[in-house]
Design a protein around this motif. Structure first.
Motif, PDB file in Angstrom:
ATOM      1  N   ASP A 136      69.558  43.599  93.302  1.00  0.00           N
ATOM      2  CA  ASP A 136      68.601  44.040  92.284  1.00  0.00           C
ATOM      3  C   ASP A 136      68.523  45.568  92.317  1.00  0.00           C
TER       4      ASP A 136
ATOM      5  N   ARG B 116      71.468  41.222  78.040  1.00  0.00           N
ATOM      6  CA  ARG B 116      72.787  41.542  78.604  1.00  0.00           C
ATOM      7  C   ARG B 116      73.402  42.704  77.850  1.00  0.00           C
TER       8      ARG B 116
ATOM      9  N   GLU C 159      75.971  39.671  90.559  1.00  0.00           N
ATOM     10  CA  GLU C 159      74.508  39.729  90.460  1.00  0.00           C
ATOM     11  C   GLU C 159      73.835  39.454  91.814  1.00  0.00           C
TER      12      GLU C 159
ATOM     13  N   SER D  80      61.245  39.736  87.909  1.00  0.00           N
ATOM     14  CA  SER D  80      62.326  40.350  87.142  1.00  0.00           C
ATOM     15  C   SER D  80      63.396  40.883  88.078  1.00  0.00           C
TER      16      SER D  80
ATOM     17  N   VAL E  95      67.307  36.720  79.564  1.00  0.00           N
ATOM     18  CA  VAL E  95      68.061  37.896  79.984  1.00  0.00           C
ATOM     19  C   VAL E  95      68.392  38.749  78.776  1.00  0.00           C
TER      20      VAL E  95
ATOM     21  N   LYS F 292      72.247  44.275  83.174  1.00  0.00           N
ATOM     22  CA  LYS F 292      71.712  42.984  82.752  1.00  0.00           C
ATOM     23  C   LYS F 292      70.320  42.831  83.353  1.00  0.00           C
ATOM     24  N   TYR F 293      69.350  42.624  82.462  1.00  0.00           N
ATOM     25  CA  TYR F 293      67.965  42.500  82.901  1.00  0.00           C
ATOM     26  C   TYR F 293      67.537  41.037  82.820  1.00  0.00           C
ATOM     27  N   HIS F 294      66.976  40.524  83.906  1.00  0.00           N
ATOM     28  CA  HIS F 294      66.468  39.160  83.969  1.00  0.00           C
ATOM     29  C   HIS F 294      64.942  39.176  83.959  1.00  0.00           C
TER      30      HIS F 294
ATOM     31  N   LEU G  76      62.305  36.596  84.803  1.00  0.00           N
ATOM     32  CA  LEU G  76      62.305  35.328  85.510  1.00  0.00           C
ATOM     33  C   LEU G  76      60.936  34.659  85.409  1.00  0.00           C
TER      34      LEU G  76
ATOM     35  N   HIS H 292      63.292  31.770  81.707  1.00  0.00           N
ATOM     36  CA  HIS H 292      64.295  32.672  82.265  1.00  0.00           C
ATOM     37  C   HIS H 292      65.074  33.246  81.091  1.00  0.00           C
TER      38      HIS H 292
ATOM     39  N   TRP I  69      72.714  33.079  84.378  1.00  0.00           N
ATOM     40  CA  TRP I  69      73.493  33.959  85.249  1.00  0.00           C
ATOM     41  C   TRP I  69      74.918  34.062  84.703  1.00  0.00           C
TER      42      TRP I  69
END
Length: 469
Positions: free
Chosen positions: A430, A402, A427, A416, A400, A407-409, A411, A398, A301
């Motif tokens: 979503d 960036r 953050e 996601s 990401v 910013k795409y996660h 998970l 996890h 994060w």
């Protein structure tokens, strides 16, 4: 007497040629010195110049006022991975560094920053935290520095310093001793351009400091834990002030590029009155995490990976904010570009980073740079050691991607999230439903980058013993 038009035009052209030649680092008679300062676990909110009113960092505040300030700058989630990226210009997973010991084994075929500068005629010096593997083959002098003094662990006072010679055990504060060593190196090499790295071990736990630096925070009514943390940062700030004053005293301020950056974000741990580790209270965490970013050190994060980066070169780089995205792997390509050193002069694996010089020359510049891949270093979704025969799955981590805005996660468990950092730096919300095409594109790219990374065979490297040399 007025010049004829033809002579006036010639004079103007000559003046412009002289300007561009003199202002282009590649054409300078002597290459610029480099002073690269790295702090340890100092988060985005741990500075006065980023807007935290509770902390006193007058030297770094002044340095920021004299520098290009990249506020949208991304490192790795922990120290060793970030430092691997700083020194190689590469994505840290590709270098063999994917966490802290024993996951910090840099591949021996990785070229490090001093290799280029030594070949260009620089004197090179390293003082501070040693990272990215264990001796003997990862000591500074084995990896390209002429000399280095490194402290193992977090000895903030009376450190044991290994070097290319006899180990020394000086008395005093480690940050001051490191500063003195670099100043001595600077004075001893007046005839050569210099590359020096000051890798402070502040504000990494435990917070051990000269209590005079904590007292102003106690007097202001802040907690003992905050006073120790912020006092240690102010003590480092004072030491950095001596470094910068040393440049001025040697009349080398104008000839020196100064870079300052932290290696990752702030830790969730504090130092209690009895010296033990404790968790931050909710009220203290709000003070320290002034910007309300999510996460902390070791997590992917923002509060784990976003830090400010300062780059100063008087008369060449115009001070001011730079909104462009930058990353840890950009430091080396940028310094080579500014110094007029050809990256091809040293054999190396391909850089993942880019030169930030366009942004340094023009705060509004737009230039191509890949989004940054990052991974959680600990906690849920962090990379772990696998038993023989186990498969490393994308969905277990996890990860990401960036970008400058989004910013795409990815998970653990296939979940996601997508965040619009321009509108939502914390953050919280979503945005996948609002930007489905962005989410799909970033998800595809992240998966492709992961697959390509694993295919190299260089990621998630473990080595118990040093290779034969």
């Amino acid at each position: 007497m007025a010049l004829p038009l033809s002579r006036l035009a010639s004079a103007i052209i000559a003046a412009w040629v002289l300007f561009f030649v003199s202002s282009d680092p590649a054409n300078a008679e002597r290459k610029p010195n480099i002073l690269f300062i790295i702090s340890d676990d100092q988060g985005y909110s741990d500075f006065g110049f980023t807007g935290n009113p509770a902390i006193q960092t007058p030297v770094l505040d002044q340095l920021a006022a004299e520098s290009a300030v990249f506020e949208n700058f991304v490192v790795a989630a922990a120290c060793s991975p970030s430092r691997a990226a700083f020194l190689t210009g590469r994505e840290h997973l590709s270098t063999g560094v994917w966490g802290v010991p024993k996951r910090d084994n840099l591949h021996p075929d990785e070229a490090l920053m001093p290799a280029w500068f030594k070949k260009a005629g620089y004197a090179t010096f390293y003082a501070g935290k040693r990272d990215m593997g264990r001796p003997p083959y990862t000591t500074p002098w084995e990896r390209g520095w002429d000399q280095g003094y490194f402290v193992s662990g977090y000895q903030h006072r009376n450190p044991r310093l290994h070097n290319r010679g006899d180990t020394i055990e000086p008395e005093g504060w480690t940050c001051d001793i490191m500063t003195d060593l670099i100043l001595d190196f600077w004075k001893a090499n007046t005839d050569l351009p210099k590359l020096a790295i000051a890798a402070y071990v502040i504000p990494h736990l435990p917070f051990v400091l000269d209590e005079s630096f904590a007292q102003p925070y106690l007097d202001a009514g802040l907690s003992h834990e905050i006073a120790l943390c912020y006092g240690s940062i102010t003590q480092m700030d004072t030491a950095i002030g001596r470094l910068l004053e040393g440049l001025r005293a040697n009349s080398e301020e104008e000839d020196t590029i100064v870079v300052f950056v932290s290696d990752n974000g702030m830790s969730t741990k504090a130092t209690a009155k009895d010296g033990s580790r404790t968790e931050w209270t909710e009220s203290d965490w709000k003070i320290r995490n002034h910007h309300g970013l999510s996460g902390a050190k070791a997590w992917a994060w923002e509060n784990g990976i976003r830090v400010p980066c300062l780059i100063k070169w008087p008369g060449v780089i115009t001070p001011g904010k730079r909104p462009q995205l930058g990353g840890a792997e950009d430091i080396l390509p940028t310094l080579l570009d500014l110094s007029g050193i050809d990256p091809a002069s040293v054999e190396h694996h391909p850089f993942a980073g880019v030169s930030l010089r366009p942004a340094l020359e023009d705060p509004a510049a737009k230039f191509e740079r890949p989004d940054l891949l990052r991974i959680a270093i600990s906690g849920t979704g962090s990379a772990r050691e696998l038993a023989e025969g186990e498969t490393r799955n994308f969905e277990d981590h996890h990860l990401v991607l960036r970008g400058p805005r989004f910013k795409y996660h990815a998970l653990p468990g296939g979940e996601s999230a997508l965040y619009d950092l321009t509108a939502d730096p914390g953050e919280i919300h979503d945005r996948q439903s609002e930007f489905p095409e962005v989410a799909a594109k970033m998800a595809k790219e992240l998966r492709a980058r992961w697959d390509a990374l694993l295919a190299t065979g260089r990621a998630f490297h473990l080595r118990e013993d040093a290779p034969e040399r």
